[in-house]
Design a protein around this motif. Structure first.
Motif, PDB file in Angstrom:
ATOM      1  N   PHE A  27     -18.569  -6.259   4.437  1.00  0.00           N
ATOM      2  CA  PHE A  27     -17.817  -6.300   3.188  1.00  0.00           C
ATOM      3  C   PHE A  27     -17.975  -5.630   2.035  1.00  0.00           C
ATOM      4  N   VAL A  28     -19.200  -5.282   1.939  1.00  0.00           N
ATOM      5  CA  VAL A  28     -19.756  -4.346   0.633  1.00  0.00           C
ATOM      6  C   VAL A  28     -19.028  -3.150   0.174  1.00  0.00           C
ATOM      7  N   ILE A  29     -18.546  -1.981   1.771  1.00  0.00           N
ATOM      8  CA  ILE A  29     -17.895  -1.728   1.988  1.00  0.00           C
ATOM      9  C   ILE A  29     -16.328  -1.291   1.980  1.00  0.00           C
ATOM     10  N   VAL A  30     -15.684  -2.325   2.499  1.00  0.00           N
ATOM     11  CA  VAL A  30     -14.328  -2.938   2.651  1.00  0.00           C
ATOM     12  C   VAL A  30     -14.169  -2.843   0.948  1.00  0.00           C
ATOM     13  N   ALA A  31     -15.085  -4.240   0.570  1.00  0.00           N
ATOM     14  CA  ALA A  31     -15.090  -5.078  -0.584  1.00  0.00           C
ATOM     15  C   ALA A  31     -14.368  -3.438  -1.975  1.00  0.00           C
ATOM     16  N   TYR A  32     -15.642  -2.452  -1.460  1.00  0.00           N
ATOM     17  CA  TYR A  32     -15.576  -1.467  -2.302  1.00  0.00           C
ATOM     18  C   TYR A  32     -14.395  -1.237  -2.885  1.00  0.00           C
ATOM     19  N   PHE A  33     -13.048  -0.276  -1.713  1.00  0.00           N
ATOM     20  CA  PHE A  33     -12.586   0.466  -1.263  1.00  0.00           C
ATOM     21  C   PHE A  33     -11.375  -0.321  -1.809  1.00  0.00           C
ATOM     22  N   ALA A  34     -11.003  -2.197  -1.485  1.00  0.00           N
ATOM     23  CA  ALA A  34      -9.814  -2.496  -1.700  1.00  0.00           C
ATOM     24  C   ALA A  34     -10.149  -2.603  -3.572  1.00  0.00           C
ATOM     25  N   MET A  35     -11.424  -2.800  -3.966  1.00  0.00           N
ATOM     26  CA  MET A  35     -11.439  -3.100  -5.402  1.00  0.00           C
ATOM     27  C   MET A  35     -11.247  -1.661  -6.343  1.00  0.00           C
ATOM     28  N   ALA A  36     -11.340  -0.712  -6.143  1.00  0.00           N
ATOM     29  CA  ALA A  36     -11.113   0.714  -6.365  1.00  0.00           C
ATOM     30  C   ALA A  36      -9.566   1.638  -6.383  1.00  0.00           C
ATOM     31  N   ALA A  37      -9.109   0.195  -5.727  1.00  0.00           N
ATOM     32  CA  ALA A  37      -7.813   1.306  -4.905  1.00  0.00           C
ATOM     33  C   ALA A  37      -6.929  -0.004  -6.174  1.00  0.00           C
ATOM     34  N   GLY A  38      -7.229  -1.420  -6.376  1.00  0.00           N
ATOM     35  CA  GLY A  38      -6.913  -2.344  -7.438  1.00  0.00           C
ATOM     36  C   GLY A  38      -4.752  -2.534  -7.464  1.00  0.00           C
ATOM     37  N   PRO A  39      -4.333  -1.835  -8.833  1.00  0.00           N
ATOM     38  CA  PRO A  39      -3.358  -2.607  -8.332  1.00  0.00           C
ATOM     39  C   PRO A  39      -2.457  -1.623  -8.547  1.00  0.00           C
ATOM     40  N   ILE A  40      -3.195  -0.013  -7.471  1.00  0.00           N
ATOM     41  CA  ILE A  40      -2.115   0.571  -7.017  1.00  0.00           C
ATOM     42  C   ILE A  40      -2.133   1.154  -4.968  1.00  0.00           C
ATOM     43  N   ALA A  41      -2.664  -0.130  -4.979  1.00  0.00           N
ATOM     44  CA  ALA A  41      -3.032  -0.686  -3.488  1.00  0.00           C
ATOM     45  C   ALA A  41      -1.486  -0.013  -2.042  1.00  0.00           C
ATOM     46  N   ASN A  42      -2.258   0.672  -1.454  1.00  0.00           N
ATOM     47  CA  ASN A  42      -0.984   0.744  -0.489  1.00  0.00           C
ATOM     48  C   ASN A  42      -2.165   1.542   0.769  1.00  0.00           C
ATOM     49  N   THR A  43      -2.027   1.606   2.230  1.00  0.00           N
ATOM     50  CA  THR A  43      -2.014   1.413   2.901  1.00  0.00           C
ATOM     51  C   THR A  43      -3.203   2.931   3.296  1.00  0.00           C
ATOM     52  N   ARG A  44      -2.208   4.170   2.019  1.00  0.00           N
ATOM     53  CA  ARG A  44      -3.613   5.054   1.863  1.00  0.00           C
ATOM     54  C   ARG A  44      -4.759   4.933   1.522  1.00  0.00           C
TER      55      ARG A  44
END
Length: 445
Positions: free
Chosen positions: A400-417
């Motif tokens: 949960f921590v590591i996946v959520a971290y990457f998701a929040m780091a991406a934020g509004p520029i979320a894409n597959t990369r």
């Protein structure tokens, strides 16, 4: 971790290799192996090779401090290792495909070690093949596959540490994190989270914390040393010039969503012009950070909701733009300048009837819809994973921590990369969640 033990392992590996071969042949056919940032990594690799200079800009132009710290050195060093023998990026792609194969096989073995049943390999394969971003990025000159390698190795070291409580596993976690930090800057704030993870695991094992603490702070020390190195070169103690750039860039997407495309474009153009007018790099960096903080304070509630909502989108994002870029249907120039060609723009302007023309002009939409459906299946499987009482809370907490971290780091520029470093972990969780659910139903019946 032994990757091949029986026939199932070999069969699974052969299928994965075959899929990579197909995508590599497609890359040879379309020859769209560069993304927007590729040339900066290539410049840095060549500058290291020819000038012993970590610099991601064109060396014949005036030196700009931003390019001294924009790209971390590990991926350019990989490129340079190839360029020492031949400046051939197809060789780089072969290496990346091998890394991608290793990453997938490693994650499968990792989840087998924590309870995944190999009889559900078909489900795992389906989720993998239905996520083309994995194979597209393996055939793109970009650091994301290498970052994925260190991320999955970090996860594997965590599982060993969680089970053993041995200091050597904490050391491997720290080393893999340091390697990941020097591939892309997205991971460097995670060094603080890493300290907490290490200490919590050793507390679980009722061990004294002095030596684990020394091991846990190694990545933090590496970041601070690199910051000092950047200070000696640029006059600013910092890790990456991307940090100040993103402090403002995230708000471009926010203004586009709330006020329209023209407003977002004007905003970013004006902000960049004002900052570029400052002669000193330190002042430009500080001004961008301060401006980002000011904007965040002004729009805190609305922006944070926007950020979290888009961070959540990364779990189902099908990556249609990446598919179109890979096949040559879309160029980066059109991607960043086309204001009216997107699916939701067409739907908003022309209604349902307008989508007929959009579908005709975008045959990859069908592929994207299929990927979206499997991404929804993956998201559902992840929920099953997190609510499965048979899976240890420590493993669920780490994921949960590591996946959520990457998701929040991406934020509004979320894409597959931006999701790629943890995408295999997410797929493994989903396959295990669904596998346990199906197995439970079979036992009950």
């Amino acid at each position: 971790m032994q990757l091949f033990k029986d026939r199932k392992d070999v069969t699974f590996a052969c299928i994965i290799v075959l899929v990579h071969v197909v995508f590599f042949l497609l890359a040879c056919r379309y020859a769209r192996i560069y993304m927007g940032d590729s040339y900066e990594y290539i410049y840095e690799a060549c500058n290291i090779k020819n000038l012993f200079f970590c610099y991601s800009g064109n060396p014949v132009l005036p030196i700009e401090p931003e390019y001294m710290t924009q790209r971390q050195p590990l991926y350019p060093l990989l490129l340079m290792g190839v360029y020492l023998f031949a400046v051939n990026n197809w060789i780089v792609l072969l290496i990346q495909n091998l890394l991608s194969v290793f990453n997938i096989l490693y994650v499968r073995k990792l989840f087998l070690s924590v309870g995944f049943n190999a009889k559900y390999d078909r489900l795992l394969l389906l989720l993998l093949v239905a996520y083309p971003a994995q194979f597209i990025n393996a055939n793109t000159i970009a650091p994301d596959i290498l970052l994925q390698t260190f991320t999955v190795l970090y996860a594997g070291a965590f599982v060993k540490l969680y089970n053993s409580g041995q200091l050597k596993d904490a050391a491997w976690m720290s080393l893999w994190l340091i390697a990941g930090v020097f591939v892309k800057p997205v991971l460097y704030p995670f060094v603080i989270v890493h300290v907490v993870i290490i200490l919590l695991v050793f507390r679980k094992h009722k061990a004294q914390l002095q030596r684990p603490m020394a091991m846990a702070v190694l990545p933090l020390c590496a970041v601070l040393l690199y910051n000092y190195s950047n200070y000696t070169r640029t006059g600013k103690f910092h890790f990456s010039s991307n940090q100040s750039f993103n402090a403002i860039y995230y708000f471009k997407a926010y203004y586009i969503a709330t006020q329209g495309v023209d407003s977002g474009d004007r905003f970013i153009a004006n902000e960049r012009k004002a900052i570029a007018a400052m002669p000193e790099y330190k002042d430009r960096y500080d001004a961008a950070n301060e401006r980002g903080m000011t904007l965040l304070k002004q729009h805190f509630v609305s922006y944070m909701w926007f950020h979290v909502r888009n961070a959540g989108r990364i779990f189902i994002e099908p990556g249609k733009a990446e598919i179109d870029l890979f096949t040559g249907k879309l160029t980066y120039g059109k991607l960043y300048t086309d204001k009216n060609g997107g699916f939701f723009s067409v739907l908003k302007q022309n209604g349902i009837l307008g989508l007929n023309g959009y579908v005709a002009a975008n045959p990859s939409l069908i592929v994207a819809i299929v990927v979206l459906l499997f991404n929804l299946l993956r998201a559902w499987g992840m929920m099953l994973f997190f609510f499965d009482k048979r899976i240890s809370r420590g493993l669920k907490g780490f994921v949960f921590v590591i996946v959520a971290y990457f998701a929040m780091a991406a934020g509004p520029i979320a894409n597959t990369r931006y999701f790629l470093p943890v995408s295999l972990i997410a797929i493994g969780c989903a396959a295990m969640g669904w596998g346990n659910k199906l197995q439970h139903k079979t036992i009950k019946s």
